[in-house]
Enzyme design. Structure first.
Site, mmCIF file in Angstrom:
data_model
loop_
_atom_site.group_PDB
_atom_site.id
_atom_site.type_symbol
_atom_site.label_atom_id
_atom_site.label_comp_id
_atom_site.label_asym_id
_atom_site.label_seq_id
_atom_site.Cartn_x
_atom_site.Cartn_y
_atom_site.Cartn_z
ATOM 1 N N ASN A 229 0.858 -1.193 0.000
ATOM 2 C CA ASN A 229 0.000 0.000 0.000
ATOM 3 C C ASN A 229 0.891 1.238 0.000
ATOM 4 O OD1 ASN A 229 0.591 0.781 2.871
ATOM 5 N ND2 ASN A 229 -0.276 -1.268 3.182
ATOM 6 N N ASP A 298 -3.682 -7.033 4.854
ATOM 7 C CA ASP A 298 -4.561 -8.015 5.494
ATOM 8 C C ASP A 298 -4.394 -9.413 4.896
ATOM 9 O OD1 ASP A 298 -5.773 -6.337 7.377
ATOM 10 O OD2 ASP A 298 -7.098 -5.494 5.851
HETATM 11 N N1 CTP Z 1 -3.657 -3.935 11.883
HETATM 12 C C1 CTP Z 1 -2.854 -4.949 12.367
HETATM 13 N N2 CTP Z 1 -2.775 -6.124 11.672
HETATM 14 C C2 CTP Z 1 -3.457 -6.317 10.552
HETATM 15 C C3 CTP Z 1 -4.277 -5.291 10.046
HETATM 16 C C4 CTP Z 1 -4.359 -4.102 10.737
HETATM 17 O O1 CTP Z 1 -2.226 -4.762 13.400
HETATM 18 N N3 CTP Z 1 -3.357 -7.456 9.908
HETATM 19 C C5 CTP Z 1 -3.757 -2.686 12.653
HETATM 20 C C6 CTP Z 1 -3.220 -1.474 11.919
HETATM 21 O O2 CTP Z 1 -1.842 -1.280 12.199
HETATM 22 C C7 CTP Z 1 -4.071 -0.348 12.492
HETATM 23 C C8 CTP Z 1 -5.381 -1.018 12.828
HETATM 24 O O3 CTP Z 1 -5.105 -2.422 12.893
HETATM 25 O O4 CTP Z 1 -3.562 0.160 13.705
HETATM 26 C C9 CTP Z 1 -6.475 -0.798 11.826
HETATM 27 O O5 CTP Z 1 -6.021 -1.164 10.545
HETATM 28 P P1 CTP Z 1 -6.935 -0.980 9.254
HETATM 29 O O6 CTP Z 1 -6.174 -1.450 8.069
HETATM 30 O O7 CTP Z 1 -7.496 0.434 9.264
HETATM 31 O O8 CTP Z 1 -8.167 -1.896 9.554
HETATM 32 P P2 CTP Z 1 -8.386 -3.432 9.511
HETATM 33 O O9 CTP Z 1 -8.465 -3.924 10.935
HETATM 34 O O10 CTP Z 1 -7.429 -4.125 8.622
HETATM 35 O O11 CTP Z 1 -9.863 -3.487 8.923
HETATM 36 P P3 CTP Z 1 -10.367 -3.099 7.455
HETATM 37 O O12 CTP Z 1 -9.235 -3.404 6.501
HETATM 38 O O13 CTP Z 1 -11.544 -4.003 7.264
HETATM 39 O O14 CTP Z 1 -10.743 -1.650 7.503
#
Ligand code: CTP
Length: 420
Positions: A229, A298
């Site tokens: 990203n 993710d």
């Molecule tokens: N995060 C994490 N591990 C992952 C994904 C996210 O620790 N595999 C943490 C990120 O560092 C951030 C928070 O979770 O502090 C939110 O990440 P974000 O990408 O906004 O959300 P997600 O939990 O991945 O949910 P979504 O992608 O559905 O918005």
């Protein structure tokens, strides 16, 4: 998924070694036309040795006392005198320097520059930069004793002090004009000390260990291609730098970025979400505060090819497997640590962020709408909202990532006092 017991990490730890007192600080030294200008190179050299990035702006009369070439050589940066020197920078220079400065020191400061700033006059590079900055400004007056005692100058100094400008009193002794009295530039070591005091933050986070994650992760498809990203790590690195400045011990687990690692922090470079997970688990138990500003992928490709994929195989489908949610895992094993997440959103910012606070058992979440100009990946500014467990929202205006970092740390500091 692994538990929280420390295990050996495959990732290297890079200690940043000795950290210079003024590393990463941008200091502007303004020189005006007084005989004490000859002492400015000693001060500049001390600042450079302490790690500061020093930029000199001199008035035209200062250039009668000391040459720009001397100052350029010592500061290792071009010296600015005239407003409109074509140096090829695209920004308006007095504004770009004024924005970058952590402090401006006017050494020596004549009655003229003090009078100009007091009257709001901006008619040369130095007075314009002083007027345009939000950084602390220190004047070190040096002049003839009668001039220094002149009530007009004293009124100007009082007025500027009341507006937050700083002054270092001149020393007494034999003056260049032959008189005895107050008006000598203080010893440069005293000026250096004053600059250092003005620039250093309160060490309100002393004794705390911060584990901060930053940057993107990369999930390799084959040896040359990956899923990732647009995170550049700027927000996480600003947090690491600010926490360090405020006295915390900082462990920075970072995905691949191209910005320099702040001195004085323990840097753990990682590549994939899985690597980040391992590094975080290894350092989690020793941390009081964890800030997960990294943009973690993710998913990763189910199969990582060992050789470069050839297009001759035509259309294909990439099968993805979910990565561990690091923050979720930390939230389930939170103990009395302070846990701060980030939420980079494109819609329903507050609603989505509030869900994540609850789902991941966080103390705070810092949310931003990455589609807004001036917010999100790659910019030097951010526009964030800080949400807490009780649903309270603090909305911050657009500000530099450095200022936003300090506002987030202020909230963490308050929380740490509450749990004491
Ligand atoms: N995060 C994490 N591990 C992952 C994904 C996210 O620790 N595999 C943490 C990120 O560092 C951030 C928070 O979770 O502090 C939110 O990440 P974000 O990408 O906004 O959300 P997600 O939990 O991945 O949910 P979504 O992608 O559905 O918005």
């Amino acid at each position: 998924m692994r538990g929280l017991s420390p295990e050996l990490s495959k990732t290297p730890v890079v200690e940043s070694g000795d950290w210079l007192m003024l590393a990463d600080k941008c200091i502007i030294v303004g020189i005006t036309g007084g005989i004490a200008a000859y002492k400015a190179p000693d001060l500049i050299s001390m600042l450079v040795r302490a790690g500061a990035d020093v930029h000199v702006i001199m008035t035209e009369s200062a250039a009668e006392f000391i040459t720009p070439l001397t100052l350029q050589t010592i500061s290792r940066n071009p010296v600015l005198t005239r407003m409109f020197d074509p140096l090829g920078e695209w920004q308006v220079r007095h504004v770009s320097l004024a924005d970058r400065a952590d402090l401006i020191a006017v050494v020596p400061a004549t009655a003229n520059i003090i009078g100009k700033v007091c009257a709001g006059i901006a008619d040369d590079m130095l007075s314009t930069t002083v007027m345009a900055t939000k950084a602390p400004v220190l004047f070190c007056p040096a002049m003839n004793v009668h001039m220094y005692e002149n009530q007009i100058l004293q009124d100007n100094i009082s007025k500027l002090r009341s507006k937050g400008y700083h002054f270092l009193e001149p020393a007494s002794g034999r003056l260049a004009c032959g008189y005895e009295g107050k008006g000598r530039l203080p010893d440069v070591s005293l000026i250096f000390e004053k600059i250092q005091n003005l620039i250093s933050f309160d060490k309100d986070l002393e004794g705390q260990t911060f584990l901060i994650t930053a940057g993107p992760t990369r999930e390799y498809i084959d040896p040359v291609r990956y899923l990732s990203n647009g995170s550049t790590g700027k927000m996480g690195y600003a947090l690491a730098e600010a926490a360090r400045d405020r006295g915390a011990r900082v462990v920075l687990v970072s995905g691949p970025v191209s910005i320099p690692v702040p001195g004085g922090v323990t840097h753990i470079p990682v590549v994939s979400a899985r690597d980040m997970f391992d590094a975080v688990i290894e350092h989690y138990s020793g941390a009081n505060v964890i800030i997960k500003s990294a943009a973690v992928s993710d998913y990763h490709p189910k199969v990582r090819l060992s050789t470069k994929l050839k297009k001759s195989r035509g259309d294909w489908t990439l099968e993805l497997e979910q990565n561990p949610d690091i923050l979720q895992h930390l939230g389930e094993n939170k103990g009395d640590r302070i846990l701060v997440g980030f939420a980079a959103e494109t819609d329903n910012v507050l609603e989505n962020a509030a869900k994540k606070v609850r789902a991941k058992n966080l103390d705070l979440i810092v949310a931003n709408d990455v589609t807004q100009p001036g917010a999100g990946f790659g910019t030097d500014t951010n526009i964030v909202k800080i949400l807490d467990r009780d649903g309270q929202v603090e909305e911050l205006d657009m500000m530099s990532k450095k200022d936003a970092a300090n506002r987030i740390l202020d909230r963490i500091f308050k929380l740490s006092k509450a749990v004491e």
